[in-house]
Design a protein around this motif. Structure first.
Motif, PDB file in Angstrom:
ATOM      1  N   UNK A   1      18.560  23.889  19.483  1.00 46.73           N
ATOM      2  CA  UNK A   1      18.572  25.229  20.077  1.00 46.73           C
ATOM      3  C   UNK A   1      17.230  25.897  19.807  1.00 46.73           C
ATOM      4  N   UNK A   2      16.442  26.207  20.860  1.00 47.16           N
ATOM      5  CA  UNK A   2      15.148  26.851  20.601  1.00 47.16           C
ATOM      6  C   UNK A   2      15.322  28.282  20.102  1.00 47.16           C
ATOM      7  N   UNK A   3      14.485  28.624  19.139  1.00 50.75           N
ATOM      8  CA  UNK A   3      14.526  29.982  18.589  1.00 50.75           C
ATOM      9  C   UNK A   3      14.061  30.978  19.656  1.00 50.75           C
ATOM     10  N   UNK A   4      14.656  32.171  19.664  1.00 53.15           N
ATOM     11  CA  UNK A   4      14.236  33.209  20.616  1.00 53.15           C
ATOM     12  C   UNK A   4      12.804  33.642  20.299  1.00 53.15           C
ATOM     13  N   UNK A   5      12.054  34.068  21.326  1.00 53.24           N
ATOM     14  CA  UNK A   5      10.669  34.501  21.088  1.00 53.24           C
ATOM     15  C   UNK A   5      10.618  35.666  20.089  1.00 53.24           C
ATOM     16  N   UNK A   7      11.184  35.890  17.025  1.00 53.10           N
ATOM     17  CA  UNK A   7      12.175  35.977  15.942  1.00 53.10           C
ATOM     18  C   UNK A   7      11.489  36.105  14.583  1.00 53.10           C
ATOM     19  N   UNK A  10       9.212  39.431  14.347  1.00 55.00           N
ATOM     20  CA  UNK A  10       9.998  40.657  14.225  1.00 55.00           C
ATOM     21  C   UNK A  10      10.638  40.739  12.848  1.00 55.00           C
ATOM     22  N   UNK A  11      11.145  39.624  12.371  1.00 55.88           N
ATOM     23  CA  UNK A  11      11.786  39.582  11.048  1.00 55.88           C
ATOM     24  C   UNK A  11      10.783  40.000   9.968  1.00 55.88           C
TER      25      UNK A  11
ATOM     26  N   UNK B  72      19.692  40.211  13.756  1.00 51.34           N
ATOM     27  CA  UNK B  72      18.730  39.768  14.773  1.00 51.34           C
ATOM     28  C   UNK B  72      18.136  38.419  14.399  1.00 51.34           C
ATOM     29  N   UNK B  73      17.955  38.173  13.102  1.00 49.91           N
ATOM     30  CA  UNK B  73      17.393  36.895  12.648  1.00 49.91           C
ATOM     31  C   UNK B  73      18.375  35.742  12.929  1.00 49.91           C
ATOM     32  N   UNK B  76      18.383  35.315  16.659  1.00 56.74           N
ATOM     33  CA  UNK B  76      17.127  34.708  17.123  1.00 56.74           C
ATOM     34  C   UNK B  76      17.106  33.210  16.866  1.00 56.74           C
ATOM     35  N   UNK B  77      17.628  32.811  15.714  1.00 62.16           N
ATOM     36  CA  UNK B  77      17.638  31.386  15.363  1.00 62.16           C
ATOM     37  C   UNK B  77      18.536  30.564  16.283  1.00 62.16           C
ATOM     38  N   UNK B  78      19.534  31.208  16.913  1.00 61.74           N
ATOM     39  CA  UNK B  78      20.369  30.468  17.876  1.00 61.74           C
ATOM     40  C   UNK B  78      19.957  30.795  19.318  1.00 61.74           C
ATOM     41  N   UNK B  79      18.760  31.359  19.468  1.00 60.39           N
ATOM     42  CA  UNK B  79      18.178  31.541  20.802  1.00 60.39           C
ATOM     43  C   UNK B  79      18.554  32.828  21.495  1.00 60.39           C
ATOM     44  N   UNK B  80      19.176  33.776  20.765  1.00 63.35           N
ATOM     45  CA  UNK B  80      19.587  35.044  21.392  1.00 63.35           C
ATOM     46  C   UNK B  80      18.636  36.156  20.937  1.00 63.35           C
ATOM     47  N   UNK B  81      17.972  36.770  21.893  1.00 61.98           N
ATOM     48  CA  UNK B  81      17.016  37.837  21.607  1.00 61.98           C
ATOM     49  C   UNK B  81      17.714  39.201  21.708  1.00 61.98           C
TER      50      UNK B  81
END
Lengths: 62, 238
Positions: A1-5, A7, A10-11, B72-73, B76-81
């Motif tokens: 699963x690619x990480x969202x842009x 991520x 922002x963290x 959010x982290x 984000x790691x599972x591809x959801x922004x």
């Protein structure tokens, strides 16, 4: 699963922001008798939080 | 019932329904976490009754931003922004309780008493859940959320104990937020709620959680000498 842009970026950015907020509050709490310190901390927190609420991520992660 | 513990490396292999439900519930959770500061920072941080209260409002907002960051982290790691919810206007938020604005101290206090308490119930759903990265962040988030609702409870109790106009203002705020809190649990007949339980992402049905919450807050409101509002008046979901 690619990480969202953004991520990671922002963290990391929000970690810094949260640290700055806690630092301001923790600095002011023992100085409640000094209005200058307390007012400055409250003002700093307000300014930081206003930027968070704007959510201008592209600007933050430049 | 699904009971495995799923790590990020296993997520890709999971059933599409599991992926969809996890993404959905955490997106709403992230939105609620950042939705709180959007409600109260602008007016309450500069105008809280004392300097200590102002600093506590700032610290509360910082902790909510941190809860948003943690959600959010994971997303984000599972591809959801979910970065878009940072700047959403309140009217767009997923949960109706976050649509308005908090402009009075009594509303801020009662928001802590009632709405942050719903937040605790929602977070408790994930305790020992099947998605391990979510389960791991819970102890700190729950401890901080407990602090927010304790503060709101104490401040509301102080206002009620003063009597007169102060008590009346607290009662009006309770009348406003009580039904919003009940609505936050969603529809009692929700089919999705059963699927969350099947996949080990929630522990209670919406109706069970709402009933436990109702009993808890009713006891608190009564103890403060305030009136329990009609639980059906103005409700959006039953």
């Amino acid at each position: 699963m690619p990480q969202a842009p953004n991520t990671e970026g922002l963290d990391e950015h929000l970690k810094d922001v949260i640290q700055a907020l806690h630092s301001a509050v923790n600095w002011a709490m023992p100085h409640l008798n000094d209005p200058k310190i307390v007012d400055k901390a409250i003002q700093d927190c307000k300014e930081i939080l206003d930027v968070v609420m704007e959510g201008n991520i592209s600007e933050w992660l430049k | 019932m699904f009971k495995d513990k799923i790590e990020l490396k296993d997520f890709e292999k999971m059933d599409p329904e599991y992926k969809d439900l996890l993404g959905r519930v955490l997106t709403i959770q992230a939105d609620c976490e950042i939705g709180g500061p959007h409600l109260y920072v602008e007016d309450i941080l500069p105008n809280a009754p004392t300097k200590v209260d102002q600093l506590i409002v700032a610290r509360t907002a910082a902790e909510e931003v941190d809860h948003y960051r943690k959600m959010a982290r994971i997303l984000g790691d599972i591809g959801v922004d979910v970065s878009y919810v940072l700047s959403w206007p309140n009217q767009k938020r997923y949960v109706e309780a976050f649509h308005g604005k908090i402009t009075t101290w009594e509303d801020f206090a009662v928001f802590g008493l009632l709405i942050d308490r719903v937040g605790r119930y929602q977070l408790e759903e994930y305790i020992d859940c099947t998605y391990a990265p979510l389960d791991r962040i819970l102890p700190d988030v729950l401890r901080e959320e407990e602090g927010h609702l304790d503060y709101g409870t104490n401040k509301t109790a102080e206002m009620a104990a003063k009597g007169g106009e102060s008590k009346e203002r607290a009662q009006n705020a309770i009348n406003y937020w009580y039904v919003k809190g009940l609505d936050m649990f969603g529809r009692s007949e929700s089919k999705r709620s059963e699927r969350y339980m099947y996949w080990g992402l929630k522990r209670r049905t919406n109706a069970q959680a709402r009933e436990e919450y109702r009993k808890e807050v009713n006891a608190l409101i009564e103890k403060m000498g305030l009136e329990i509002p009609d639980p059906n008046k103005g409700r959006l979901y039953l």
